[in-house]
Design a protein around this motif. Structure first.
Motif: not given
Length: 161
Positions: A66, A69, A72, A140, A142
């Motif tokens: 997590d 992500h 990123c 992503y 998130v």
């Protein structure tokens, strides 16, 4: 009232700054993404001493994923910003990047030498980031508790003077 709700720009800027500069937020996410802290599961034949049906290693791996992500998504959002916003976000806001360069060192890179000119660019960088992070978080996947929506909206019918 328009089609889109009005954004409280100053509150949005403050929320972005808080996310980057409060060590419990983005810097904490970065640390958790790189701090694996994994160890082999402890197996106990008797099933009594400190055992449980719960494997904390799985939870740690999920937390690391997590956080990775989220990191990123933040980096991609910054890369997607306009040049001046990208420079400010990278060199002034991100942890580990040149110790959060001071304005006087950063302003010449942006062609702005006055504090007022830089302040305007920094505020725009925060607003750009707030806009661009949304699709990156969706891409992503998130967890929104890690990276929240940074937009702060005025309540309907209320205008700020």
């Amino acid at each position: 009232m328009g089609l889109f709700p009005q954004i409280d720009k100053q509150a949005t800027i403050d929320k972005v700054r808080h996310f980057f500069w409060d060590d419990d937020r983005f810097e904490g996410i970065c640390l958790r993404a790189g701090n694996y802290g994994l160890r082999s599961p402890q197996l106990d034949i008797t099933g009594v001493k400190g055992s449980s049906a719960f494997n904390s290693t799985d939870d740690r791996l999920a937390d690391i994923a997590d956080c990775l992500h989220a990191v990123c998504a933040v980096h991609e959002a910054i890369q997607s910003c306009r040049y001046s916003s990208r420079i400010i976000l990278k060199e002034r806001f991100l942890p580990g990047f040149r110790n959060r360069m001071y304005i006087k060192e950063l302003a010449p890179k942006l062609g702005r030498y006055s504090d007022d000119g830089y302040k305007t660019l920094e505020e725009r960088a925060c607003l750009d980031f707030a806009d661009i992070i949304e699709p990156q978080c969706a891409l992503y996947r998130v967890d929104r508790q890690l990276v929240p929506d940074f937009h702060v909206y005025f309540k309907s019918g209320m205008n700020r003077g």
